[in-house]
Enzyme design. Structure first.
Site, PDB file in Angstrom:
ATOM      1  N   ASP A  94       0.852  -1.179   0.000  1.00 15.41           N
ATOM      2  CA  ASP A  94       0.000   0.000   0.000  1.00 15.41           C
ATOM      3  C   ASP A  94       0.900   1.245   0.000  1.00 15.41           C
ATOM      4  OD1 ASP A  94      -3.097   0.583   0.339  1.00 15.41           O
ATOM      5  OD2 ASP A  94      -2.080   2.037   1.595  1.00 15.41           O
TER       6      ASP A  94
ATOM      7  N   HIS B 167      -4.169  -7.876  -0.363  1.00 14.09           N
ATOM      8  CA  HIS B 167      -3.526  -6.586  -0.126  1.00 14.09           C
ATOM      9  C   HIS B 167      -2.794  -6.508   1.210  1.00 14.09           C
ATOM     10  CE1 HIS B 167      -2.925  -2.405  -1.083  1.00 14.09           C
ATOM     11  NE2 HIS B 167      -3.542  -1.980   0.010  1.00 14.09           N
TER      12      HIS B 167
ATOM     13  N   TYR C 135      -3.582  11.102   0.973  1.00 12.13           N
ATOM     14  CA  TYR C 135      -4.051  10.934  -0.403  1.00 12.13           C
ATOM     15  C   TYR C 135      -3.927  12.235  -1.191  1.00 12.13           C
ATOM     16  CZ  TYR C 135      -5.751   6.260   0.554  1.00 12.13           C
ATOM     17  OH  TYR C 135      -5.808   4.926   0.865  1.00 12.13           O
TER      18      TYR C 135
END
Length: 407
Positions: free
Chosen positions: A184, A374, A316
């Site tokens: 990630d 993930h 983000y």
């Protein structure tokens, strides 16, 4: 006063904070969903049945004090002040030193909605049962603004600046050469570390493999190969999955990447809102049939609530502004050995031939798994440990000797 040296850290949630969270959970309104056809229950987000079940567990069975005690006994935690530009980050991190001779420093980097506890299944690497296996010193920092790391006070704290903080941490701990492992955001942070500090970061192994398209002038044949879709069945399957995720499952990143402060008001004021936000994103990124432990999901939620920060969302926006220039638009030099593990239910993937022209010059390890997603450190920790050992075993002997700590 600045903590120039690491200070021991214990989690101690105040009674007031815990009572506030428990009251919010007790009074939570879990709204009903519409009725979906079988197999489409997650079509509009986390189903009411899933969230109600977690809320009931949180109300009746979850015991934060027991969890807090377990976390404090499982992880050797510290904080230290790290200067970065005009900021000083009080960085929270896990540090387990191996007692084995020639152990290698391993920097483990998490992402969202994960946290430092993802490293739990890797802590055994400090003292492998097989004494012939390579041992590691484990260092697992919390991203600035996540869990117990302090938050930047101004905009502009990009992936490159997080990489600087992590590199400074390793030097403070006495690890002048080290390797990294992460997925990630952690995979991108480590790529930035490798790009900026190749004399110290000698090797990185990642899961979640993302890249820009091959550059037309430098790699026209590779780009043509991609455009014409000359792909193997497995490559087509994983790239189709990536396209599906970006089209159907990435709305959260658009929200967090544009107005991180606004969404953070809602999530940090509503424990069940944060729970649903996190639980939804855990569902589509693991092997079908994998069951998330309820205590784990609630504990991950608690760790975000305790941060009292918009950092989980702000990363983000900060990354979107600079990611191409800092990471994705550059190729890691041959000075850094690169390895990757591709898990079929992860959400980031490019084929090896694409990675060679877009990610790293010196790819020494590449493994395609038949299961896992993930969060391999959580879902299939033994597979990930095996890959780390195999990756390190693929390093040139001179590099391994350089990495083997003599502290």
């Amino acid at each position: 006063m600045a903590e120039s040296h690491p200070q021991p850290f214990k989690i101690e949630v105040s009674k007031t904070k815990l009572e506030w969270i428990n009251k919010r959970v007790k009074d939570a309104l879990v709204i009903p969903d519409v009725q979906h056809a079988a197999g489409q229950e997650w079509e509009d987000g986390a189903p009411t049945s899933t969230i109600q079940d977690l809320v009931d567990y949180w109300k009746n069975d979850y015991d934060w004090q027991k969890v807090e005690a377990r976390l404090n006994s499982t992880y050797k935690m510290f904080t230290v002040d790290i200067p970065e530009g005009d900021e000083v980050i009080k960085l929270h991190f896990v540090h387990h030193r191996s007692e084995r001779a020639h152990a290698i420093p391993l920097l483990f980097a998490h992402g969202w909605p994960g946290n430092f506890t993802e490293v739990e299944n890797l802590l055994g690497l400090t003292a492998p049962e097989d004494s012939t296996q390579q041992a590691f010193h484990i260092v697992a920092p919390s991203i600035p603004g996540f869990t117990f790391s302090s938050s930047p006070k101004a905009p502009g704290f990009s992936i490159g600046r997080i990489a600087s903080v992590y590199h400074q941490l390793m030097l403070k701990l006495g690890y002048s050469q080290y390797l990294g492992q992460g997925g990630d955001w952690g995979s991108l942070i480590l790529r930035s570390v490798a790009l900026s500090y190749p004399d110290s970061c000698k090797a990185i192994h990642i899961n979640m493999i993302v890249a820009l398209p091959p550059k037309p002038l430098q790699h026209p044949l590779t780009l043509l190969w991609l455009v014409l879709r000359w792909l193997s069945p497995e490559e087509k399957k994983q790239l189709t999955r990536l396209r599906w995720f970006m089209t159907k499952e990435s709305g959260y990143s658009q929200i967090q990447g544009t107005k991180p402060q606004t969404i953070s008001y809602a999530l940090l004021d509503s424990p069940v809102g944060m729970l649903a936000w996190i639980r939804e994103k855990l569902e589509p990124v693991v092997t079908p049939g994998y069951v998330w432990d309820k205590e784990t999901v609630i504990t991950w939620t608690m760790l975000y609530l305790l941060s009292e920060s918009s950092g989980h969302a702000r990363i983000y926006k900060e990354a979107k502004a600079t990611m191409n220039d800092e990471v994705l638009g550059k190729r890691i030099s041959s000075k850094v050995a690169f390895g990757a593990s591709a898990f079929p239910y992860d959400i980031g993937y490019v084929p090896l031939w694409w990675a060679k022209v877009s990610i790293a010059e010196n790819i020494i390890f590449w493994k395609q798994h038949e299961k896992g997603g993930h969060f391999p450190a959580v879902e299939c920790g033994e597979l990930l440990k095996g890959d780390i050992w195999e990756f390190v075993g693929s390093l040139p002997q001179e590099t391994r000797q350089t990495l083997q700590s003599k502290l």
